[in-house]
Enzyme design. Structure first.
Site, PDB file in Angstrom:
ATOM      1  CG  HIS A 234      -2.203  -0.888   1.201  1.00 13.54           C
ATOM      2  ND1 HIS A 234      -2.024  -2.235   1.450  1.00 13.54           N
ATOM      3  CD2 HIS A 234      -3.373  -0.925   0.803  1.00 13.54           C
ATOM      4  CE1 HIS A 234      -3.055  -2.922   1.280  1.00 13.54           C
ATOM      5  NE2 HIS A 234      -3.863  -2.002   0.953  1.00 13.54           N
ATOM      6  N   GLY A 235       2.120   1.184   0.444  1.00 10.09           N
ATOM      7  CA  GLY A 235       2.963   2.380   0.260  1.00 10.09           C
ATOM      8  C   GLY A 235       3.973   2.147   1.453  1.00 10.09           C
TER       9      GLY A 235
END
Length: 378
Positions: free
Chosen positions: A178-179
């Site tokens: 996701h990051g």
């Protein structure tokens, strides 16, 4: 040409559901795909309208509350109990209705082209365990993590301890997907820990000969614990950094006291309770934290009630007939077995046409600015 078709079929490209080519390419090889199917167009339009309404009417109206409270924590404000929970619940339901709305829109758009996509959400906040939650939440991502990380790492084939380690590694990498931020790492690690504890508890109950309880009290306890764990993890998912997450969690635990409306804070009951439990009580709270007029808070109260009812009591997924979904090995069997109360003829009903036409009109009227989907950032 097959590859170009697969990577340019736009409904699912930006935020999912995550699809394998074997789920798509056989459909493109069928002659029926290239014929106009008014039944699919009717159903696709209804499902698209439902998804867009989730995004615009619910998710976007919860965003101001979540943004203001998390921003307040980021700016150093001591977020109090009710404020922290309002911000957390606002984001919890904003993310669900934003992302499930996108998935519904993708299913609806694909149907316009006679392509069926698999279900990606099945009332995840009704889950009774964290393992059940991941069978209901972003099903295509859960399948991807299982097939390309958990199973290659060894899955549960090498004993319980290795299984827990594999779960932790898989979920941490799922967080990094996701990051590249420590908040996402912690979010993934928390879910890996929750899953490990879930399976450890099941193993201990089996060894002790404890039978599963189907009592309402047991289910309520299981649901409460699961939802609490999910909410705590979402705090890290939303916060800009670890310090912000700690500030919100401190508020949720009541460490910064309570903020109540002035008329309640000054009441004898509130004063007595505050004195008995040594809890600092402040005038104000949500209304001044959100805006001076209280408009955002009033909207939040209405929208959060609607969101809770839909998420817990009337799952909108029941509007999506299984006739218009792709039945894969990872489809939620318990939902497909029960099916939906809708049928193909349901989508062509004149009254439904009028109702969803009105819903679509209201939704378009509320689109006042560019509000990207949350999963566009991942």
């Amino acid at each position: 040409m097959h590859y170009l078709l697969f990577v340019t079929f736009f409904p699912h490209l930006i935020a999912g559901p995550l699809l394998h080519h074997k789920q798509m390419m056989p459909q493109f090889a069928e002659a029926e795909t290239y014929k106009v199917n008014w039944e699919n167009i009717a159903a696709g339009t209804v499902i698209f309208a439902m998804g867009l309404a989730k995004k615009v009417l619910i998710a976007d109206n919860l965003a101001p509350t979540a943004d203001r409270i998390f921003t307040s924590a980021h700016n150093g404000a001591a977020v109090t109990f009710f404020d922290a929970w309002a911000g957390t619940l606002a984001y919890t339901f904003q993310l669900y209705f934003d992302f499930s709305g996108y998935s519904d829109m993708a299913i609806g758009l694909a149907l316009l082209f006679n392509i069926r996509m698999p279900l990606n959400f099945v009332a995840p906040y009704r889950a009774l365990s964290i393992a059940d939650f991941w069978k209901r939440w972003h099903i295509s991502l859960s399948t991807f993590l299982r097939d390309y990380l958990y199973i290659p790492l060894g899955g549960n084939r090498y004993g319980e301890q290795r299984r827990y380690l594999n779960l932790l590694i898989t979920m941490v990498l799922g967080g990094l997907w996701h990051g590249a931020a420590w908040t996402f790492v912690i979010w993934g690690a928390l879910h890996g820990l929750f899953l490990s504890l879930n399976y450890l508890w099941r193993s201990m109950k089996a060894r002790l000969g404890m039978r599963p309880s189907n009592s309402m009290l047991s289910k309520l306890g299981a649901w409460s614990l699961t939802f609490l764990c999910v909410c705590i993890a979402w705090v890290f998912f939303r916060a800009e950094n670890i310090a912000d997450a700690r500030a919100i969690l401190a508020g949720m635990a009541g460490m910064n006291g309570l903020s109540l409306p002035v008329n309640l804070a000054s009441s004898d009951i509130a004063k007595q309770l505050a004195q008995t439990f040594s809890i600092p009580v402040f005038d104000g709270g949500l209304v001044p934290l959100l805006d001076s007029s209280g408009k955002i808070y009033r909207e939040f109260r209405i929208v959060i009630i609607v969101a809770v009812v839909i998420a817990f009591a009337i799952p909108a997924i029941d509007l999506v007939s299984k006739n218009f979904l792709q039945d894969t090995a990872d489809s939620p069997r318990y939902w497909l077995a029960r099916g939906s109360w809708t049928t193909p003829a349901f989508y062509s009903n004149r009254y439904l046409t009028i109702a969803f036409g009105i819903l679509l009109g209201i939704t378009f009227a509320y689109i006042q600015k560019d509000t990207p989907f949350l999963y566009f950032q991942f």
